[in-house]
Design a protein around this motif. Sequence first.
Motif, mmCIF file in Angstrom:
data_model
loop_
_atom_site.group_PDB
_atom_site.id
_atom_site.type_symbol
_atom_site.label_atom_id
_atom_site.label_comp_id
_atom_site.label_asym_id
_atom_site.label_seq_id
_atom_site.Cartn_x
_atom_site.Cartn_y
_atom_site.Cartn_z
ATOM 1 N N UNK A 1 20.868 42.417 45.088
ATOM 2 C CA UNK A 1 21.526 41.460 44.207
ATOM 3 C C UNK A 1 23.014 41.742 44.075
ATOM 4 N N UNK A 2 23.413 43.020 44.200
ATOM 5 C CA UNK A 2 24.828 43.382 44.080
ATOM 6 C C UNK A 2 25.665 42.887 45.252
ATOM 7 N N UNK A 3 25.017 42.477 46.345
ATOM 8 C CA UNK A 3 25.731 41.992 47.531
ATOM 9 C C UNK A 3 25.815 40.469 47.558
ATOM 10 N N UNK A 4 25.431 39.817 46.474
ATOM 11 C CA UNK A 4 25.423 38.355 46.436
ATOM 12 C C UNK A 4 26.811 37.821 46.076
ATOM 13 N N UNK A 5 27.256 36.826 46.834
ATOM 14 C CA UNK A 5 28.566 36.217 46.607
ATOM 15 C C UNK A 5 28.493 35.239 45.433
ATOM 16 N N UNK A 6 29.487 35.308 44.564
ATOM 17 C CA UNK A 6 29.554 34.410 43.410
ATOM 18 C C UNK A 6 30.909 33.706 43.417
ATOM 19 N N UNK A 7 30.871 32.378 43.501
ATOM 20 C CA UNK A 7 32.090 31.571 43.528
ATOM 21 C C UNK A 7 32.427 31.056 42.134
ATOM 22 N N UNK A 8 32.423 31.958 41.175
ATOM 23 C CA UNK A 8 32.702 31.597 39.796
ATOM 24 C C UNK A 8 31.668 30.606 39.278
ATOM 25 N N UNK A 9 32.134 29.590 38.572
ATOM 26 C CA UNK A 9 31.254 28.541 38.051
ATOM 27 C C UNK A 9 31.252 27.294 38.941
ATOM 28 N N UNK A 10 31.911 27.384 40.115
ATOM 29 C CA UNK A 10 32.023 26.217 40.990
ATOM 30 C C UNK A 10 30.703 25.894 41.672
ATOM 31 N N UNK A 11 30.094 26.896 42.297
ATOM 32 C CA UNK A 11 28.821 26.682 42.986
ATOM 33 C C UNK A 11 28.119 28.023 43.170
ATOM 34 N N UNK A 12 26.806 27.968 43.447
ATOM 35 C CA UNK A 12 26.010 29.180 43.618
ATOM 36 C C UNK A 12 25.098 29.003 44.827
ATOM 37 N N UNK A 13 25.245 29.920 45.809
ATOM 38 C CA UNK A 13 24.429 29.878 47.014
ATOM 39 C C UNK A 13 24.011 31.312 47.371
ATOM 40 N N UNK A 14 22.872 31.471 48.043
ATOM 41 C CA UNK A 14 22.434 32.822 48.456
ATOM 42 C C UNK A 14 23.159 33.285 49.717
ATOM 43 N N UNK A 15 24.443 33.658 49.569
ATOM 44 C CA UNK A 15 25.224 34.197 50.671
ATOM 45 C C UNK A 15 25.627 35.623 50.335
ATOM 46 N N UNK A 16 25.672 36.482 51.352
ATOM 47 C CA UNK A 16 26.087 37.870 51.113
ATOM 48 C C UNK A 16 27.599 37.992 51.243
ATOM 49 N N UNK A 17 28.163 39.036 50.674
ATOM 50 C CA UNK A 17 29.614 39.251 50.685
ATOM 51 C C UNK A 17 30.153 39.409 52.097
ATOM 52 N N UNK A 18 29.408 40.087 52.958
ATOM 53 C CA UNK A 18 29.869 40.321 54.325
ATOM 54 C C UNK A 18 30.030 39.030 55.108
ATOM 55 N N UNK A 19 29.067 38.123 54.989
ATOM 56 C CA UNK A 19 29.145 36.849 55.712
ATOM 57 C C UNK A 19 30.283 35.980 55.194
ATOM 58 N N UNK A 20 30.484 35.974 53.876
ATOM 59 C CA UNK A 20 31.575 35.183 53.308
ATOM 60 C C UNK A 20 32.920 35.749 53.757
ATOM 61 N N UNK A 21 33.034 37.089 53.833
ATOM 62 C CA UNK A 21 34.290 37.707 54.264
ATOM 63 C C UNK A 21 34.612 37.316 55.708
ATOM 64 N N UNK A 22 33.610 37.349 56.587
ATOM 65 C CA UNK A 22 33.824 36.950 57.988
ATOM 66 C C UNK A 22 34.148 35.463 58.089
ATOM 67 N N UNK A 23 33.503 34.665 57.265
ATOM 68 C CA UNK A 23 33.751 33.213 57.249
ATOM 69 C C UNK A 23 35.202 32.929 56.860
ATOM 70 N N UNK A 24 35.695 33.639 55.862
ATOM 71 C CA UNK A 24 37.080 33.439 55.413
ATOM 72 C C UNK A 24 38.067 33.858 56.495
ATOM 73 N N UNK A 25 37.800 34.979 57.167
ATOM 74 C CA UNK A 25 38.699 35.449 58.228
ATOM 75 C C UNK A 25 38.863 34.399 59.328
#
Length: 259
Positions: free
Chosen positions: A38-62
């Motif tokens: 659960x500690x690896x779950x990405x949280x986009x504030x109050x905008x939206x909530x999806x089951x994505x991990x921090x590592x995948x979001x970091x690569x997506x942003x890059x």
Amino acid sequence: MGNTMQKSQQREVEEPGQLQQEEDSNFTCEICIEPMLATRKFKNGSLCKHPFCLGCIAKYIEVKVEETTGYIECPGLSCKQSLDPLLCSCMISKPIFEKWCDRLCDSTVFGSESCYCPYQDCSVLVLNECRDKLKKIKCPSCKKSFCFLCKIPWHAGYQCNESRHLRDSNDILVGELIEEKKWTRCYNCGHSVERVSGCRDIKCKCGVRFCHQCGGPFHFGPCKHKRCGDVLCNLFMFVMLSALCYFLYFEIHSRRRKG
């Protein structure tokens, strides 16, 4: 009946706790399809909530920082929310974060009208964020006025096509006086005219008639110039009222004759 209401109230109390428990529970990332804590779950504030991990979001942003202009959408299917750079800063490297911020700044600048303050001791970048048709503006940094259209210090009393011909400080002082007194200059000869009262139809000493409200050639009816808005000429109003009175007089007498 009482038991049913009591159970429904208990469910309402339990639902927020269940949602919080779901957020804090382990999950499977929908991008890499790997089980995550659960500690690896990405949280986009109050905008939206999806089951994505921090590592995948970091690569997506890059990847997206190199492709986009700075606005990065959430990778969720049919999700149109944007990723918040501040919330994502902890999961990406400093160079990527700075590049992302630079792209956002560039897209803001290029997407709006902009110019640099013409004063040499300032030269700050000024944006037209309201997207209005600007002319005279005050620099937010040095507080001096300048013309947003021709990008030079404010030319009081003169049009943009005349501003380049200002010779000395006397021309500037005369222009400031014209603006202060709200005089209007003839578009043909440049002579300044003050109107105390009466119609805005001005006949200049050069023989040209012009509108004192906007400075352009005289016109009957509402002034179409942006400085005039819906101002009506007194002469036009007099003619229209006279015509209306004549029409009413004619109608009344024609009905009396028929009666």
